[in-house]
Design a protein around this motif. Structure first.
Motif, PDB file in Angstrom:
ATOM      1  N   HIS A   7       0.842  -1.182   0.000  1.00  0.00           N
ATOM      2  CA  HIS A   7       0.000   0.000   0.000  1.00  0.00           C
ATOM      3  C   HIS A   7       0.884   1.240   0.000  1.00  0.00           C
ATOM      4  O   HIS A   7       1.984   1.231   0.520  1.00  0.00           O
ATOM      5  CB  HIS A   7      -0.955   0.025   1.196  1.00  0.00           C
ATOM      6  N   LEU A  71     -13.058  -2.741  -3.893  1.00  0.00           N
ATOM      7  CA  LEU A  71     -12.341  -2.507  -2.636  1.00  0.00           C
ATOM      8  C   LEU A  71     -13.191  -2.834  -1.415  1.00  0.00           C
ATOM      9  O   LEU A  71     -12.690  -3.352  -0.419  1.00  0.00           O
ATOM     10  CB  LEU A  71     -11.864  -1.062  -2.560  1.00  0.00           C
ATOM     11  N   ARG A 213      -6.570  -4.499  -8.356  1.00  0.00           N
ATOM     12  CA  ARG A 213      -6.047  -5.740  -7.775  1.00  0.00           C
ATOM     13  C   ARG A 213      -4.603  -5.972  -8.179  1.00  0.00           C
ATOM     14  O   ARG A 213      -3.759  -6.329  -7.355  1.00  0.00           O
ATOM     15  CB  ARG A 213      -6.917  -6.921  -8.234  1.00  0.00           C
ATOM     16  N   TRP A 217      -4.015  -2.798  -4.595  1.00  0.00           N
ATOM     17  CA  TRP A 217      -5.018  -2.076  -3.822  1.00  0.00           C
ATOM     18  C   TRP A 217      -6.254  -2.964  -3.738  1.00  0.00           C
ATOM     19  O   TRP A 217      -7.032  -3.046  -4.698  1.00  0.00           O
ATOM     20  CB  TRP A 217      -5.372  -0.756  -4.492  1.00  0.00           C
ATOM     21  N   THR A 218      -6.467  -3.617  -2.603  1.00  0.00           N
ATOM     22  CA  THR A 218      -7.508  -4.646  -2.554  1.00  0.00           C
ATOM     23  C   THR A 218      -8.453  -4.535  -1.368  1.00  0.00           C
ATOM     24  O   THR A 218      -9.345  -5.371  -1.235  1.00  0.00           O
ATOM     25  CB  THR A 218      -6.857  -6.048  -2.517  1.00  0.00           C
ATOM     26  N   THR A 219      -8.293  -3.528  -0.516  1.00  0.00           N
ATOM     27  CA  THR A 219      -9.136  -3.419   0.669  1.00  0.00           C
ATOM     28  C   THR A 219      -9.676  -1.995   0.799  1.00  0.00           C
ATOM     29  O   THR A 219      -9.192  -1.078   0.124  1.00  0.00           O
ATOM     30  CB  THR A 219      -8.323  -3.766   1.945  1.00  0.00           C
ATOM     31  N   MET A 223      -9.551   3.145  -0.420  1.00  0.00           N
ATOM     32  CA  MET A 223     -10.671   3.850  -1.037  1.00  0.00           C
ATOM     33  C   MET A 223     -10.297   5.291  -1.396  1.00  0.00           C
ATOM     34  O   MET A 223     -10.596   5.781  -2.489  1.00  0.00           O
ATOM     35  CB  MET A 223     -11.867   3.833  -0.090  1.00  0.00           C
TER      36      MET A 223
END
Length: 420
Positions: A7, A71, A213, A217-219, A223
């Motif tokens: 991140h 996300l 993905r 950036w996956t969570t 945002m």
């Protein structure tokens, strides 16, 4: 693929928080969009400038929705569509297969024409095939970092080229400002919809979640950076397309010059620039035309292949993180091959009428499909309550759905009436 735990932090370069948005914007803005905007400028001057801006806002809303869903849930957009029922499979499956075949030929023809205009010692078809094979080689491994760097360079080249071309025309600032007032000249409704709808992509908008993905950036913690990335990307896209409109308004509208449609129109425009400002300007513009065409080709070769891999793996019941559903997997590579090799025949044999018709019909329905399904998905318990749509977002999505439905109806009428 990027490490999913990565991140952006304060210690990283600031440009690292921009990437997937530029990729989706660069992929979505091809020669067809540029020529539609240029023709609008040549016909109506700056009267449709507001429609360009409206188009950017609509795409920001759609892309943000796709990114927010990915996300907030950790699911892909196709998994979201699938949750609405199997009817989405029956639409999306035939669409992505037919679209890929026809688009593959169109993309290679566009890059081939741009390269032929610059280096005429090979034919358009040969240059196009070489471009397709280069795209295949670039994305075959599924390495997102390399892919993003190449697309970023192409975005810079596109942007600089068009901004220079617009600056050369010495645009009238007063007239530009009048174009910000929403008006629809007589007979221009379809041009309005085409300009607004063509700013920044169709199916590639849905690929944004897959590129998030690949970026890692996956969570939901990403945002905010996703929204910043998306906003910056479409700000760049908006400036780029406004520059295109300026070229059409100042160079063509004022002189009453007409140019051809499709990719050939870009070559015609380069010729007009060459006559007015010299050979260097013509060649520079053709280089930008190539960058726009090649960025769309490479972006589709990667992004839509990721979507196909996810679709094919999902309908076969493979787990979310199964290798076959990811970059570099067998379905991903199979679709890259489908985009590249079979369409080469169309470069020489012509386009099958009914396949082109199916492509147009299914393609015209995709943007309404995306807007309506995002309204459905993002207002239900498929998404955690804090990430569901707010009233303003719902209003904007309804406007998007209505605008794209109107464009779809016109497209369907035009294509079907041609049969009788």
């Amino acid at each position: 693929m990027a490490n999913r735990n990565d991140h952006p932090t304060a210690a990283e370069p600031k440009w690292n928080i921009v990437g997937p948005g530029l990729v989706v914007a660069a992929t979505g803005v091809g020669a067809a969009d540029l020529i539609a905007t240029t023709v609008a400028g040549s016909k109506y001057g700056y009267a449709l400038l507001w429609a360009v801006i409206a188009g950017c806002i609509m795409k920001v809303i759609l892309v943000e929705g796709a990114g927010r869903y990915s996300l907030a849930t950790g699911n892909t957009i196709f998994e979201g569509w699938s949750s609405l029922g199997r009817w989405t499979h029956w639409y999306f499956g035939p669409y992505i297969v037919i679209w890929g075949f026809v688009y593959g030929a169109a993309a290679m023809a566009g890059t081939g024409l741009a390269l032929y205009s610059l280096f005429p010692f090979l034919s358009v078809a040969v240059w196009g095939i070489l471009s397709g094979l280069a795209g295949l080689a670039l994305v075959w491994s599924g390495r997102y970092d390399l892919f993003e760097k190449v697309l970023t360079v192409m975005v810079v080249l596109m942007f600089v080229t068009m901004i220079v071309a617009a600056a050369c025309t010495l645009p009238n600032l007063g007239e530009i400002l009048t174009g910000l007032v929403p008006t629809i000249p007589q007979g221009a409704m379809i041009n309005v919809l085409s300009v607004a709808g063509g700013v920044g992509g169709t199916i590639t908008l849905a690929a944004y979640g897959y590129w998030l993905r690949e970026k890692g950036w996956t969570t939901p913690r990403f945002m905010r950076v996703m929204r910043l990335d998306n906003g910056i990307a479409y700000l760049v896209t908006g400036l780029f397309v406004i520059a295109t409109l300026i070229v059409g308004a100042e160079l063509l509208h004022s002189a009453g010059i007409a140019i051809g449609g499709g990719d050939q129109g870009m070559v015609d425009l380069a010729g007009v620039l060459g006559e007015r400002y010299g050979t260097f300007m013509s060649k520079l513009f053709l280089l930008g035309f190539f960058a726009a065409s090649m960025s769309s080709l490479v972006g589709v070769w990667n992004g839509v292949s990721l979507m196909f891999a996810d679709f094919a793996g999902h309908v076969q019941g493979k787990p979310h993180d199964h290798p076959d559903r990811l970059a570099g997997g067998r379905y991903y590579k199979a679709y890259i091959f489908w985009l590249t090799v079979p369409p080469m025949a169309m470069m020489f044999l012509g386009k099958p009428v009914y396949l082109i018709l199916a492509y147009g019909v299914l393609g015209s329905l995709f943007m309404p499909f995306m807007a309506i399904t995002l309204l459905w998905i993002l207002n239900t318990d498929r998404v955690p309550a804090q990430w569901r749509n707010k009233p303003l977002t719902n209003l904007m999505l309804v406007i998007c759905a209505l605008a794209f439905l109107a464009l779809a109806v016109n497209e369907l009428y035009t294509r079907l009436s041609g049969l009788f």
